[in-house]
Scaffold this active site. Structure first.
Site, PDB file in Angstrom:
ATOM      1  CG  ASP A 115      84.336  89.163  -7.599  1.00  0.00           C
ATOM      2  OD1 ASP A 115      84.966  89.288  -8.658  1.00  0.00           O
ATOM      3  OD2 ASP A 115      84.061  90.130  -6.843  1.00  0.00           O
TER       4      ASP A 115
ATOM      5  CG  HIS B 232      82.809  93.288  -5.357  1.00  0.00           C
ATOM      6  ND1 HIS B 232      84.050  93.163  -5.942  1.00  0.00           N
ATOM      7  CD2 HIS B 232      82.821  94.449  -4.673  1.00  0.00           C
ATOM      8  CE1 HIS B 232      84.788  94.230  -5.628  1.00  0.00           C
ATOM      9  NE2 HIS B 232      84.067  95.021  -4.848  1.00  0.00           N
TER      10      HIS B 232
ATOM     11  CG  ASP C 124      87.427  91.100  -6.301  1.00  0.00           C
ATOM     12  OD1 ASP C 124      87.153  89.909  -6.058  1.00  0.00           O
ATOM     13  OD2 ASP C 124      86.681  91.852  -6.960  1.00  0.00           O
TER      14      ASP C 124
ATOM     15  CG  HIS D  43      78.908  93.452 -10.196  1.00  0.00           C
ATOM     16  ND1 HIS D  43      78.414  92.919  -9.025  1.00  0.00           N
ATOM     17  CD2 HIS D  43      80.238  93.660  -9.981  1.00  0.00           C
ATOM     18  CE1 HIS D  43      79.400  92.813  -8.141  1.00  0.00           C
ATOM     19  NE2 HIS D  43      80.518  93.252  -8.698  1.00  0.00           N
TER      20      HIS D  43
HETATM   21 ZN    ZN Z   1      84.732  91.850  -7.413  1.00  0.00          ZN
END
Ligand code: ZN
Ligand code: ZN
Length: 356
Positions: A168, A170, A252, A132
């Site tokens: 991931d 996200h 995740d 990120h």
């Molecule tokens: Zn993540």
């Protein structure tokens, strides 16, 4: 056929630590490496500690001002820099933040260089995958973007086509942003839709065909996830013809993850590692850099998911029916106070009731 494989293992990387109440706990990786070692996964690989990345390397992706701000914020007396998202609940400031973050970057850069030089076919850094972080600010538990720096370093060394696949839960927004306007890098991210989850981005954008996004509905499980993967990833990679594959294996996406809402199993996550490994061989001559990422269920999920990744890279996949080693279960209980899993997969019958 025996391949040469590099795995980064360095207790110093545990210094990347936002504190006891933060979900990104270093114990996740400690338990991963302990499990991999106990199962013999690391017996035939080269294990190396992590070098600290230079400022020049970090500045391939980040602004110099930001690097200086990170260094300043993490030097006593600690100070927040909220304009750069340093000192927020997601990204608390801690002592030595620059050095710890630069070591995560150094580990991924080392992996990239080892694969590019032909020293090894595959290199794995499960401490990395901080996807990120943005050019000028921290974001989503990520101070420096080690996948982006590793990719930028490979471009600097002359690679012409690099593919990045991010599984991931996200959106891999920082890596995408770093290379959105660079036609040498294809980024693909499969993630829970930004309608429900941080960072709220990651929708298909026809104006950026090399920034591929696959947003998924809440509750997506193994079968639907792999359908989505197969319908997009192999075709995009084959069309792009990468020279090297970089993948981010945040786990995740698991049904037990406390921060997100997909419903994969460890078995499904292991199968994703198998597919990315296969694709690296089919399309990139085996040149593969695999990184960790998110994953916040530290006892049941992260250690097994990433041990499967390490095992796939090491050429000795672990059968899901394999019992977890006794001494490792004791370590889980001692370090987390939580119940350890008894088998390496989620989809196999548990051992006899009451027996662990
Ligand atoms: Zn993540
Ligand atoms: Zn291989």
């Amino acid at each position: 056929m025996s391949e040469r494989v590099l795995v980064i293992e360095d207790p110093a990387l545990a210094a990347y630590d936002f504190g006891p109440s933060h979900p990104l706990a270093p114990v996740r990786v400690e338990l991963t490496m302990a499990l991999a070692r106990a199962l013999g996964v690391l017996d035939a690989v080269t294990v190396e500690p992590a070098p600290v990345a230079s400022d020049a390397q970090i500045e391939l992706v980040h602004d110099r001002d930001y690097v200086e701000a990170v260094r300043r914020a993490g030097t006593a007396p600690l100070c927040a820099d909220l304009a750069r998202q340093l000192g927020t609940p997601d990204n608390p400031v801690f002592e030595g933040m620059h050095e710890a973050s630069a070591r995560v970057v150094g580990a991924s850069v080392r992996c990239a260089e080892a694969v590019l030089s032909g020293e090894v076919e595959h290199a794995v850094n499960v401490y990395g995958g901080l996807h990120h972080a943005m050019r000028g600010h921290a974001w989503g538990f990520c101070v420096y973007n080690d996948p982006a720096v590793a990719i930028a370093r490979m471009l600097e060394l002359g690679e012409r086509r690099i593919a990045y696949v991010d599984v991931d839960v996200h959106h891999g927004d920082g890596v995408e942003a770093a290379f959105r306007d660079d036609d040498r890098v294809l980024t693909i991210s499969l993630h829970e839709s930004g309608r429900y989850l941080f960072p709220g981005t990651g929708f298909p954008d026809p104006d950026h065909p090399l920034s591929v996004n696959v947003p998924l509905e809440m509750g997506t499980g193994d079968a639907a996830w792999h359908d989505a993967f197969e319908s997009v990833v192999p075709g995009e990679l084959a069309a792009f013809r990468p020279e090297v594959l970089v993948s981010q294996h945040g786990c995740d996406s698991h049904m037990l993850d406390p921060l997100a809402h997909l419903a994969l199993t460890v078995d499904g996550q292991g199968a994703a590692a198998v597919r990315l490994h296969d694709l690296a061989h089919e399309l990139c001559g085996g040149r593969w850099v695999a990184l960790g990422g998110g994953g916040y269920e530290r006892a049941q999920v992260v250690p097994r998911a990433w041990t499967h990744l390490l095992a796939v890279a090491a050429g000795r996949p672990v059968d899901p029916s394999t019992p977890t080693p006794e001494e490792w279960r004791a370590l889980v209980t001692r370090l987390t106070g939580e119940l350890p899993p008894t088998r390496m997969g989620d989809l196999v019958a548990p051992s006899s009731p009451g027996v662990t």
